[in-house]
Design an enzyme around this catalytic site. Structure first.
Site, PDB file in Angstrom:
ATOM      1  N   ASP A 147     -11.174 133.558  87.935  1.00  0.00           N
ATOM      2  CA  ASP A 147     -11.958 133.742  86.713  1.00  0.00           C
ATOM      3  C   ASP A 147     -11.139 134.436  85.633  1.00  0.00           C
ATOM      4  O   ASP A 147     -11.262 134.101  84.454  1.00  0.00           O
ATOM      5  CB  ASP A 147     -13.284 134.464  86.987  1.00  0.00           C
ATOM      6  CG  ASP A 147     -13.147 135.731  87.827  1.00  0.00           C
ATOM      7  OD1 ASP A 147     -12.045 135.987  88.386  1.00  0.00           O
ATOM      8  OD2 ASP A 147     -14.137 136.476  87.933  1.00  0.00           O
ATOM      9  N   GLU A 356       0.155 121.553  72.866  1.00  0.00           N
ATOM     10  CA  GLU A 356       1.486 121.410  73.461  1.00  0.00           C
ATOM     11  C   GLU A 356       1.527 121.918  74.891  1.00  0.00           C
ATOM     12  O   GLU A 356       2.291 121.401  75.722  1.00  0.00           O
ATOM     13  CB  GLU A 356       2.533 122.146  72.609  1.00  0.00           C
ATOM     14  CG  GLU A 356       2.735 121.559  71.210  1.00  0.00           C
ATOM     15  CD  GLU A 356       1.681 122.015  70.202  1.00  0.00           C
ATOM     16  OE1 GLU A 356       0.859 122.895  70.541  1.00  0.00           O
ATOM     17  OE2 GLU A 356       1.692 121.502  69.064  1.00  0.00           O
ATOM     18  N   GLN A 417       8.189 124.989  60.421  1.00  0.00           N
ATOM     19  CA  GLN A 417       8.416 123.687  61.054  1.00  0.00           C
ATOM     20  C   GLN A 417       9.846 123.510  61.579  1.00  0.00           C
ATOM     21  O   GLN A 417      10.165 122.466  62.123  1.00  0.00           O
ATOM     22  CB  GLN A 417       8.133 122.543  60.060  1.00  0.00           C
ATOM     23  CG  GLN A 417       6.943 122.759  59.154  1.00  0.00           C
ATOM     24  CD  GLN A 417       5.621 122.710  59.874  1.00  0.00           C
ATOM     25  OE1 GLN A 417       5.306 121.712  60.502  1.00  0.00           O
ATOM     26  NE2 GLN A 417       4.843 123.774  59.809  1.00  0.00           N
TER      27      GLN A 417
END
Lengths: 610, 610
Positions: A147, A356, A417
């Protein structure tokens, strides 16, 4: 003994053996094992269809301990099914033992390494995807989750994808024992809080008392009735179940019991029950994709093509030749050109959306079954999945990653990026291969080479078009390099974008009477140390240039290759200030990794030498 | 003009300006901007309480574009409020411009860099936590999210934590424009699918038509009525809204419009409306935590103390001295000893459960408001948050990370828990500091030093107890090193665990007539190049030894420091095979990084030299 009594006894044995092996080791996680013992006893006895004598049987179910710290329970199960013997069990955590602190595939019944929480379920989702869409076999993927680990976003990526892909062959057994390492989890025993989340993601949810054999049996039976939805069995359990000294008490995580003998007695003593899980009965063989064959793409020298585009074409062609090649992409397939594969081989393409971690996890899951995944996204965003890549190496996974849009050369989009740390990160993965092509034909060769290599393979590609400088029939062995231009005054070492800048720098230097040798270091790892050493001996020094931070990239690769023997001066040109937006040329210039900067550094190096 | 008409016109202006600046740049994301223009127009005009003339005002609301690619919209907003002028807007994506391809804090109204999707909301949750529990000010945190990015698990970590922490000062405006980069998202316009997930995590959800000014106004007003729950405004929108050529059509992601003039005309032409957001009216100052002062902990030389434990004591003491220091931990605080801080300063401790991405994101959010976060977990698990750490550097964040349980020296737990890539990964973060202490007193000094340093600071600690070899008053400047033992035959360079092995190796070598210099390279980055170069000149060679893969770690750091000048032989000892379980001594031996291996390598090196 009736069925449920047997299961109770078996569960107690699993607890006893978990206590025994962790006490022998002096460490481990017995209490986290004891909470899930009833679930596993039921699974082994009547639900799991796994031929432990033939772990490679493609029809087998898969069992993943996402809560890898419950390894004592896993190993106790392996003993109960006769896969390992008691003597091996008792080598738990010893040097050289296969029963390691957390499970790894040195054991043939362990598909993937776990122990970094929140990885087993997304990997299981990948395996389940393989079952549905690649193997097309009815095997089930059972994942034992804790959990605590449900707090990991990667688990929610898995819930999301499994629901969306209707993976009813995926069953998560969630051992809700309420207690994490330091205290209660966010939600304690509030099963409904988990149930609401899982249901929202399209799962079927079964809430049970995880110590009640009848409820467990009903739930597992129910879970096997695939209705298009993955199943979460939410089992309320008690950590340390069965031993009053530790049951449901905080402070006993990750510790051998203080009084193991008393605990074993309380659990009813040592047993030697054996259980034989059902063997898979399906007769089907894994699906085989027909291929049409054909050659690899070829590009005309003198034209300009982006290496990411050449990757897309190469991958499509690989798919034409090999039915085992599959592709995954993080919702940027028109940037990575994985879309070319998707268009040609839609059955073997997996859209992983902007997730991803799940993308890499799915690749790991698919390679368990022998598929050869190529997973692609912007190289910068592979950093999102770095823990999964790290663990893929521990899983001895064979897979290929492609990261596009490397470095400041992407230009206007700016630093978020730009991959400027990917070479460092991917080099520092055990057994990895790191490739960085500079032209389209080289990209094709390296993409094809990756498909045959073990371990984590990484190909770094560039956004912009670069000149095709190599012929389509030239070979680029992994571990090799290419002397693109000869010269004995100084050596310039580049790869990818910077190889072209280095070539240009050599042209600038030539009229000045400086003959520069230019090395294309397309194979960053393994590296061609011999060629670099020869250059170190034969020229006055080396200038390395990379579109990457100075740490851990091409420059340090070269330094490492030269380290043992003593080296001439090596000047490392790399990106040393935080870039912003701009044209590629402006940003290469600002970073000091363009042709003019390389030429200047070469002159400087030669000045200090003369 | 009535209010709603004004807003419509303002939204059209934001669209027009988004088109204009991206067309001038020739790239960017106008269509992703146009979908959210109505939401932003309403936010600026009547809801956001932010004094753009005083962006540092602690009472200000915060506005984070989690969908950072909608930067044209953000910059158009900045123009509309008068923060930047039209000329600057039109420098979008130009070299040297502050209006970069994706937002970064080079603009004073941008708290954090975005552009790696799924980061803005978890960072916003951190800021909202700071508002509630640290600053104790009523500012709100508005986060503009895209729908594509909701696929990131990090977003679900943020939903989970914000719900659990009852952050009703956090409002997510979700621009559900249906279209991702390559096609439709998983859920398209199915707002209810998102709503169910968010509600399950304890959020209040408002579903609206994101182009209907009245529905937007009602929702924003409603969202401001804090009821203990964070609010998600799920707005169904159309990508490219307002321009028929692109509206709700795939294939136009991340591209300047083909016909910008026609688009601007269709949008009603260029406007020059100004809007002045409300200034914050609360009079309160940020909360100040009282501190009791006191010294730093001191350890007795000759005793044995784990550096992770020394970290915990140092952090607690720092908290005694400085009210700005806060701690976060990934549910392993009894392993990292962050629990010592928690016990002493519960108001400034944040349990982030097993959600490392959210942990680092929260730290980034808190440092926006001037708090000094220390975030800790096992070093191996910081790899889970690597993209967040990478982006923290782009955000110019000042923060401290501590990773415990480094290397094979942890022993029995096995490779999943061993950080063997953390030095490479953290070195390759722009502007980072990487520290690796070998003893408790050094740990204390370095922990204190981190608190004053800008950028991402990383402290690597060890699991096992190591001898205290330094006095409590010794100083260890960042960027320094320590020659622990003198000698001129060979230099041994270690840090952390391996420093002790190197010292032991020197003792083994001394009776053989080999006098080894031993350097404690506790500051891996920045590195003390001068001391290393002196050793290279004065001794016959260097042996570096690290509990880390050979790539990107201590060895390559040393090679880099020596590169420019030509170097003597350097032998890099590092972990080169995949470890399993075992005792620390067994694993150090197997990896070839223990004292005996170091001594052997030194002998070998000297043999080849003589």
């Amino acid at each position: 003994m009736d069925h449920l009594t047997f299961r109770y006894e078996l569960a107690q044995q699993l607890r006893v053996d978990s206590v025994r092996c962790s006490s022998a080791a002096g460490s481990g996680h017995p209490t986290s094992s004891m909470s899930a013992a009833d679930l596993l006893a039921a699974l082994l006895d009547g639900h799991l269809r796994l031929d432990f004598e033939n772990p490679g049987d493609p029809r087998n179910d898969h069992l993943i301990f996402s809560k890898g710290h419950a390894s004592p329970l896993l190993y106790s199960c392996l003993k109960a099914v006769g896969a390992i013997d008691d003597a091996e069990l008792m080598t738990f955590r010893e040097f050289g033992s296969r029963v390691e602190g957390h499970p790894t595939p040195v054991l043939p019944w362990v598909d993937v390494a776990t122990g970094s929480l929140g990885q087993g379920l997304p990997i299981g989702a990948g395996l389940a995807l393989a079952g549905k869409r690649l193997d097309r076999l009815p095997y089930r993927v059972w994942v034992l989750c804790g959990d605590s680990e449900l707090a990991e976003g990667s688990v929610w990526e898995a819930l999301e994808h499994a629901g969306f892909e209707q993976l009813d062959n995926l069953i998560a057994l969630v051992d809700v024992n309420r207690l994490g390492q330091t205290g209660q989890t966010m939600h304690g025993w509030d099963l409904e809080s988990y149930a609401a989340r899982a249901r929202a993601a399209g799962w079927r949810v079964l809430e049970i008392d995880g110590h009640d054999p009848e409820q467990i049996e009903t739930a597992l039976k129910d879970a096997e009735d695939g209705d298009g939805r993955p199943v979460a069995v939410l089992a309320a359990t008690k950590k340390g179940r069965g031993v009053a000294e530790v049951e449901d008490k905080p402070g006993f995580h990750g510790k051998a019991l203080v009084h193991p003998d008393e605990a074993i007695e309380e659990l009813g003593g040592i047993r030697d029950l054996r259980v034989t899980p059902a063997k898979p009965t399906a007769r089907a063989q894994p699906h085989v994709f027909e291929v049409r064959g054909g050659g690899l793409p070829a590009f005309e020298p003198g034209t300009e093509v982006a290496t990411r585009k050449a990757y897309g074409e190469a991958l499509r062609a690989l798919g034409d030749r090999r039915g085992d090649v599959v592709a995954l992409d993080g919702e940027v397939s028109n940037s990575t050109f994985a879309e070319m594969f998707r268009e040609a081989h839609p059955d073997r393409y997996f859209e992983m959306y902007i997730a991803e971690q799940q993308m890499v996890a799915a690749a790991v899951g698919m390679q368990v079954r022998g598929w050869r995944p190529f997973a692609s996204t912007f190289a910068a965003f592979l950093s999102r999945a770095y823990d999964f890549i790290r663990m893929a190496a521990v899983s001895r996974a064979d897979m290929c990653l492609m990261g596009s849009h490397a470095g400041v050369a992407i230009g206007e989009d700016g630093p978020s990026q730009m991959a400027l740390e990917d070479l460092a990160a991917l080099r520092a993965v055990h057994g990895s291969t790191v490739l960085y092509p500079c032209d389209a034909n080289q990209t094709v060769q390296l993409t094809a080479a990756m498909a045959d290599r073990s371990g984590v393979n990484y190909l770094r590609t560039s956004r912009g078009a670069t000149p095709v400088i190599y012929g389509p029939d030239e070979e680029f062995p992994v571990g090799g390099s290419r002397v693109v231009r000869d010269g004995d005054d100084v050596t310039l070492v580049g790869a990818g974008i910077t190889l072209h800048e280095a070539l240009h720098a050599a042209e600038i230097l030539a009229p000045e009477g400086i003959q520069a040798r230019v090395i294309d270091l397309y194979s960053i790892k393994p590296v061609d140390a011999a060629t670099l050493r020869r250059a170190a001996e034969e020229t006055g020094g080396l200038v390395t240039v990379e579109d990457h931070w100075p740490e851990g990239g091409l420059g340090e690769t070269v330094l490492s290759a030269l380290a043992g023997v003593g080296a001439p001066p090596v000047r490392v040109l790399a990106v040393r200030i935080m870039p912003g937006s701009g044209t590629p040329a402006e940003l290469l210039g600002q970073a000091g990794i363009d042709a003019a900067s390389i030429a200047a550094e070469a002159r400087e190096l030669l000045k200090t030498r003369r």
